[in-house]
Design a protein around this motif. Structure first.
Motif, short mmCIF file in Angstrom:
data_model
loop_
_atom_site.label_atom_id
_atom_site.label_comp_id
_atom_site.label_asym_id
_atom_site.label_seq_id
_atom_site.Cartn_x
_atom_site.Cartn_y
_atom_site.Cartn_z
N ALA A 1 0.83 -1.20 0.00
CA ALA A 1 0.00 0.00 0.00
C ALA A 1 0.87 1.25 0.00
CB ALA A 1 -0.92 -0.01 1.21
N SER A 2 1.94 1.24 0.80
CA SER A 2 2.85 2.39 0.85
C SER A 2 3.53 2.59 -0.50
CB SER A 2 3.90 2.18 1.94
OG SER A 2 3.29 2.01 3.20
N LEU A 3 3.96 1.49 -1.12
CA LEU A 3 4.62 1.57 -2.43
C LEU A 3 3.67 2.13 -3.49
CD1 LEU A 3 7.12 0.96 -4.14
CD2 LEU A 3 6.22 -1.36 -4.49
N PHE A 4 2.40 1.74 -3.41
CA PHE A 4 1.41 2.24 -4.36
C PHE A 4 1.24 3.76 -4.20
CE2 PHE A 4 -3.02 3.54 -5.08
CZ PHE A 4 -3.13 3.26 -6.44
N VAL A 5 1.14 4.22 -2.95
CA VAL A 5 0.97 5.66 -2.69
C VAL A 5 2.17 6.44 -3.21
CG1 VAL A 5 0.82 7.42 -0.89
CG2 VAL A 5 -0.57 5.35 -0.73
#
Length: 217
Positions: free
Chosen positions: A32-36
């Motif tokens: 999720a952090s990588l996507f953001v």
């Protein structure tokens, strides 16, 4: 002196053990952090005349803002998360993190206050910083400086209250170092660097303004 590693609060009545594994919880958070970060990098790449540093700062503020609002906001306003038996991801995150700091499961008043203020004030302000950087707002550096100081103050209170109460809230040295120390290190190092950068920019502004006035004369 050796650390006691005797958590005070993980023997709560109705405490429900994690249904999701540690690897699943951490992997989901990482993805999720990588996507953001990837999304903000793409968006910032379309903003003209913005430096690489500011692009990375936009990523940081988006990541930390959503973390404050979603993760910390859920904790602050979900007093019985530790009883959850449905496998709801946000509850699983905090039950897992409580192995490194059981004050979260016990709803320690100091921790709830710090996390609540962080979620309500610093979360939205962090997202505002993304907008301020992208649009070149005059208040960008002051805003980033203020949020960074707030994050540093909250982290200092977090560590100091634990120390004053005996620092005996971790289930093991592994969880102590991974969650209590490791997970909070970013909110010490990065806000410090941002605060220093913003302070220099703010202090340099009057000098630049003075140079412009001299050129006009």
């Amino acid at each position: 002196m050796s650390h006691p590693y005797v958590p005070r609060d993980l023997n709560l009545v109705d405490y429900a053990p994690n249904l999701l594994s540690q690897s699943t919880i951490l992997a989901a958070y990482g993805l999720a952090s990588l996507f953001v970060v990837s999304l903000i990098r793409v968006i910032s790449g379309k903003v003209p005349k913005i430096s690489k540093t500011d692009r990375w700062l936009m990523c940081w503020w988006a990541f930390t803002g959503l973390t404050h609002i979603i993760l910390e906001g859920y904790f602050a306003f979900s007093p019985e998360f530790y009883k959850d038996k449905s496998g709801f991801y946000l509850a699983e995150v905090w039950k897992e993190y409580s192995k490194g700091d059981s004050r979260y499961a016990a709803r320690d008043a100091g921790v709830v206050a710090v996390e609540g203020i962080t979620a309500v004030l610093e979360g939205p302000a962090s997202l505002l910083s993304v907008y301020a950087i992208a649009t070149g707002k005059s208040y960008s550096y002051i805003l980033q400086f203020a949020i960074s100081l707030g994050q540093l103050y909250g982290t200092a209170v977090y560590f100091m209250t634990s120390y004053l109460e005996g620092d005996n809230f971790a289930a093991s040295p592994y969880y102590y170092n991974l969650y209590y120390i490791g997970a909070n290190a970013s909110w010490v190092v990065i806000p410090s660097l941002i605060a220093i950068r913003c302070w220099k920019k703010i202090c340099a502004a009057p000098q630049l303004q003075g140079q412009k006035k001299n050129k006009v004369r």
